[in-house]
Design a protein around this motif. Structure first.
Motif, mmCIF file in Angstrom:
data_model
loop_
_atom_site.group_PDB
_atom_site.id
_atom_site.type_symbol
_atom_site.label_atom_id
_atom_site.label_comp_id
_atom_site.label_asym_id
_atom_site.label_seq_id
_atom_site.Cartn_x
_atom_site.Cartn_y
_atom_site.Cartn_z
ATOM 1 N N LEU A 1 39.673 44.681 48.487
ATOM 2 C CA LEU A 1 38.884 43.257 48.595
ATOM 3 C C LEU A 1 39.844 42.012 48.857
ATOM 4 O O LEU A 1 40.929 42.594 48.852
ATOM 5 C CB LEU A 1 37.833 43.400 47.439
ATOM 6 N N LYS A 2 39.491 41.018 48.986
ATOM 7 C CA LYS A 2 40.300 39.886 49.297
ATOM 8 C C LYS A 2 40.037 38.859 48.542
ATOM 9 O O LYS A 2 38.923 38.541 47.683
ATOM 10 C CB LYS A 2 40.058 39.326 50.582
ATOM 11 N N ALA A 3 41.047 37.991 48.117
ATOM 12 C CA ALA A 3 40.736 36.574 47.225
ATOM 13 C C ALA A 3 41.057 35.518 48.332
ATOM 14 O O ALA A 3 42.073 35.605 49.483
ATOM 15 C CB ALA A 3 41.946 36.524 46.243
ATOM 16 N N TYR A 4 40.062 34.681 48.586
ATOM 17 C CA TYR A 4 40.074 33.559 49.487
ATOM 18 C C TYR A 4 40.324 32.258 48.790
ATOM 19 O O TYR A 4 39.563 31.750 47.922
ATOM 20 C CB TYR A 4 38.567 33.526 50.120
ATOM 21 N N LYS A 5 41.176 31.353 49.356
ATOM 22 C CA LYS A 5 41.327 30.080 49.104
ATOM 23 C C LYS A 5 40.348 28.949 49.897
ATOM 24 O O LYS A 5 40.447 29.104 51.037
ATOM 25 C CB LYS A 5 42.862 29.458 49.314
ATOM 26 N N HIS A 6 39.660 28.371 49.124
ATOM 27 C CA HIS A 6 38.708 27.515 49.498
ATOM 28 C C HIS A 6 39.492 25.878 49.708
ATOM 29 O O HIS A 6 40.581 25.739 49.454
ATOM 30 C CB HIS A 6 37.432 27.415 48.632
ATOM 31 N N SER B 1 40.519 26.112 45.092
ATOM 32 C CA SER B 1 40.104 27.061 44.219
ATOM 33 C C SER B 1 40.261 28.649 44.973
ATOM 34 O O SER B 1 40.220 28.646 46.186
ATOM 35 C CB SER B 1 38.574 26.928 43.672
ATOM 36 N N VAL B 2 40.296 29.727 44.053
ATOM 37 C CA VAL B 2 40.284 30.994 44.644
ATOM 38 C C VAL B 2 39.179 31.841 44.263
ATOM 39 O O VAL B 2 38.947 31.878 43.112
ATOM 40 C CB VAL B 2 41.771 31.506 44.336
ATOM 41 N N TRP B 3 38.532 32.488 45.393
ATOM 42 C CA TRP B 3 37.375 33.250 45.146
ATOM 43 C C TRP B 3 37.235 34.772 45.732
ATOM 44 O O TRP B 3 38.402 35.061 46.575
ATOM 45 C CB TRP B 3 36.247 32.602 45.821
ATOM 46 N N THR B 4 36.798 35.606 45.120
ATOM 47 C CA THR B 4 36.393 36.782 45.772
ATOM 48 C C THR B 4 35.066 37.236 46.044
ATOM 49 O O THR B 4 34.195 36.494 45.591
ATOM 50 C CB THR B 4 37.229 37.840 44.862
ATOM 51 N N PHE B 5 34.833 38.255 46.764
ATOM 52 C CA PHE B 5 33.403 38.514 47.456
ATOM 53 C C PHE B 5 32.769 39.564 46.676
ATOM 54 O O PHE B 5 33.437 40.861 47.142
ATOM 55 C CB PHE B 5 33.714 38.522 48.990
ATOM 56 N N ARG B 6 31.800 39.612 46.099
ATOM 57 C CA ARG B 6 31.097 40.791 45.539
ATOM 58 C C ARG B 6 31.936 41.743 44.973
ATOM 59 O O ARG B 6 31.852 42.771 45.089
ATOM 60 C CB ARG B 6 30.155 41.321 46.683
ATOM 61 N N ASP C 1 32.267 32.582 56.990
ATOM 62 C CA ASP C 1 32.012 31.257 56.247
ATOM 63 C C ASP C 1 31.710 31.249 54.958
ATOM 64 O O ASP C 1 32.076 30.369 54.291
ATOM 65 C CB ASP C 1 30.935 30.458 57.197
ATOM 66 N N ILE C 2 30.851 32.320 54.727
ATOM 67 C CA ILE C 2 30.633 32.513 52.988
ATOM 68 C C ILE C 2 31.791 32.739 52.064
ATOM 69 O O ILE C 2 31.800 32.173 51.202
ATOM 70 C CB ILE C 2 29.573 33.276 53.009
ATOM 71 N N GLN C 3 32.384 33.587 52.668
ATOM 72 C CA GLN C 3 33.814 34.316 51.903
ATOM 73 C C GLN C 3 34.699 32.867 51.832
ATOM 74 O O GLN C 3 35.114 32.867 50.675
ATOM 75 C CB GLN C 3 34.110 35.112 52.691
ATOM 76 N N TYR C 4 34.848 32.095 52.702
ATOM 77 C CA TYR C 4 35.717 31.022 52.924
ATOM 78 C C TYR C 4 35.107 29.642 52.121
ATOM 79 O O TYR C 4 35.640 28.587 51.984
ATOM 80 C CB TYR C 4 36.452 30.709 53.984
ATOM 81 N N GLY C 5 33.947 29.484 51.738
ATOM 82 C CA GLY C 5 33.122 28.481 51.034
ATOM 83 C C GLY C 5 32.790 27.317 52.214
ATOM 84 O O GLY C 5 32.586 26.273 51.619
ATOM 85 N N ARG C 6 32.693 27.541 53.181
ATOM 86 C CA ARG C 6 32.372 27.059 54.251
ATOM 87 C C ARG C 6 30.767 26.458 54.684
ATOM 88 O O ARG C 6 30.223 25.689 55.128
ATOM 89 C CB ARG C 6 32.936 27.172 55.686
ATOM 90 N N ASP D 1 26.536 29.626 49.536
ATOM 91 C CA ASP D 1 26.632 31.124 49.011
ATOM 92 C C ASP D 1 25.178 31.124 48.410
ATOM 93 O O ASP D 1 25.235 31.175 47.381
ATOM 94 C CB ASP D 1 27.622 31.280 48.170
ATOM 95 N N ARG D 2 24.092 31.389 49.125
ATOM 96 C CA ARG D 2 22.715 31.455 48.568
ATOM 97 C C ARG D 2 22.372 32.770 47.845
ATOM 98 O O ARG D 2 21.526 32.704 47.233
ATOM 99 C CB ARG D 2 21.785 31.118 50.006
ATOM 100 N N HIS D 3 23.494 33.690 48.045
ATOM 101 C CA HIS D 3 22.894 35.036 47.366
ATOM 102 C C HIS D 3 23.926 35.229 46.134
ATOM 103 O O HIS D 3 23.774 36.168 45.295
ATOM 104 C CB HIS D 3 23.054 36.241 48.133
ATOM 105 N N GLY D 4 24.761 34.097 45.975
ATOM 106 C CA GLY D 4 25.490 34.176 44.860
ATOM 107 C C GLY D 4 26.637 35.346 44.611
ATOM 108 O O GLY D 4 27.193 35.929 43.662
ATOM 109 N N TRP D 5 27.085 35.555 45.944
ATOM 110 C CA TRP D 5 28.108 36.681 46.245
ATOM 111 C C TRP D 5 29.428 36.525 45.670
ATOM 112 O O TRP D 5 30.129 37.303 45.611
ATOM 113 C CB TRP D 5 28.184 37.159 47.485
ATOM 114 N N LEU D 6 29.937 35.163 45.846
ATOM 115 C CA LEU D 6 31.287 34.766 45.311
ATOM 116 C C LEU D 6 31.565 34.805 43.864
ATOM 117 O O LEU D 6 30.528 34.144 43.273
ATOM 118 C CB LEU D 6 31.451 33.418 45.948
#
Length: 375
Positions: free
Chosen positions: A91-96, A100-105, A358-363, A366-371
């Motif tokens: 999995l990956k960590a994305y910088k917005h 801030s740093v987020w991961t996906f599901r 775009d969801i993963q990078y916060g652009r 995130d309507r499904h609350g995946w981050l």
């Protein structure tokens, strides 16, 4: 445009606090790290630290720590070297944009990791320990998270049998680790369709086997067919089912999708020999959100070949964590060879790929609350 809470939940703070941070005595210099992060290379450059938890049959999981990244000391009789009792995740960590740093599901990765552990007779790691280890490592090596467009920090959790013994039984000692590698865009020069050879003489996994588990043996089994496909001039290989040798299953490391002329989106159903991908699950949701009929079913190769010939199959793409979505520009087998969309990426393929990244990078929202925020 992240809509998930930017407040770090107290429970995550508690999980991170369980890890004893033992910093390296030889950190990468700021200048050297900046150079590596500016031009990341997938899976060849790693951060200064790794997360680690040890399991013993009589103790359970203990000694949660962040320690210096480095070689593992391993006795020649270590169980994993002989009986391949190991699993992994990706999995990956994305910088917005706000830093801030987020991961996906990650909850889905944690659940799959537990299922893989069960199939390989390894101890289950809790969701809390899984997510806590990711957050603890990312916070320790925060400076390694790239901030350039479509770059990320790839996270590789894995578990292996570490007991020193020769004997066919589950190991009584296990090590769990997470290592991290800064990575750039999978397609550095823009998204390019790949060519796929459908293998009818090799199989990735069979009924009752380990196909639904993310373990190294499945990938090892795909390497020879992959080499043979490359000799034929193809980028990847797609496998058929091991019983009838008729139905699409998956690529060596990616799930596969078809976009039909009527707009419906089809993918092979999970039969127990196909890995349940996190990206796969997300695509099914995003396609449904757009109003497309989403169908999970057994897909005969003959139907795909006929559909490519008569135009009822419009697009094909593969998906996985590393590449996200990969357009297929050519599909061939022993009796057919078809080019899709003139070798260009399909329209829906790219629309879903763009939305997902775009969801993963916060652009976008995130309507499904995946981050899940890590730092």
């Amino acid at each position: 445009m992240t809509t998930s809470s930017t407040i770090l939940p107290a429970e995550l703070e508690d999980l991170v606090a369980l890890f004893d941070v033992r910093r390296t005595d030889a950190p990468t210099s700021d200048e050297a790290r900046a150079e590596l992060v500016a031009a990341p290379k997938f899976g060849t450059v790693f951060t200064d630290h790794m997360a680690r938890i040890t399991w013993r049959a009589d103790v359970g999981w203990a000694d949660r720590r962040i320690e210096k990244y480095g070689p593992l000391q391993m006795d020649p009789a270590t169980a994993v070297l002989h009986y391949a009792q190991e699993i992994f995740e990706g999995l990956k960590a994305y910088k917005h944009a706000d830093g801030s740093v987020w991961t996906f599901r990650p909850d889905l990765n944690a659940a799959r990791f537990a299922r893989s552990a069960h199939r390989l007779a390894l101890p289950a790691l809790s969701v809390d320990d899984f997510i806590g280890s990711l957050a603890a490592l990312v916070r320790t090596d925060l400076a390694w998270v790239p901030g350039s467009s479509d770059s990320s920090l790839y996270l590789r959790p894995f578990m292996y049998a570490s007991e020193v013994f020769l004997g066919v039984r589950p190991s009584a000692e296990v090590e769990y680790l997470v290592i991290a590698s800064p990575v750039g865009p999978y397609f550095a020069g823009g998204v390019k369709p790949v060519s796929i050879w459908v293998a009818d003489d090799y199989h990735r996994a069979g009924p009752g086997g380990t196909g639904a588990a993310k373990c190294g043996g499945n990938y090892a089994a795909s390497l020879l067919p992959q080499l043979e496909a490359q000799k034929l001039g193809f980028d990847q290989v797609c496998f058929l089912d091991a019983i009838e040798n008729l139905y699409l299953e998956e690529l060596g490391g990616m799930n596969v999708f078809l976009v039909m002329a009527d707009g419906s989106v089809h993918t092979p159903e999970l039969t127990g020999s196909i890995l349940e991908g996190v990206t796969r699950s997300s695509i099914l949701q995003l396609a449904a959100d757009r109003g497309h009929d989403v169908v999970e079913r057994r897909i005969p190769l003959a139907e795909v070949a006929a559909g490519l010939a008569d135009g009822s199959v419009k697009e094909i793409f593969a998906c996985g964590t590393a590449a996200v979505i990969t357009p297929v520009g050519r599909l061939a087998g022993g009796t057919f060879d078809h080019t899709l969309n003139g070798g260009e990426p399909g329209e829906l393929t790219m629309e879903i790929r763009d939305e997902l990244t775009d969801i993963q990078y916060g652009r976008v929202a995130d309507r499904h609350g995946w981050l899940r925020r890590l730092a």
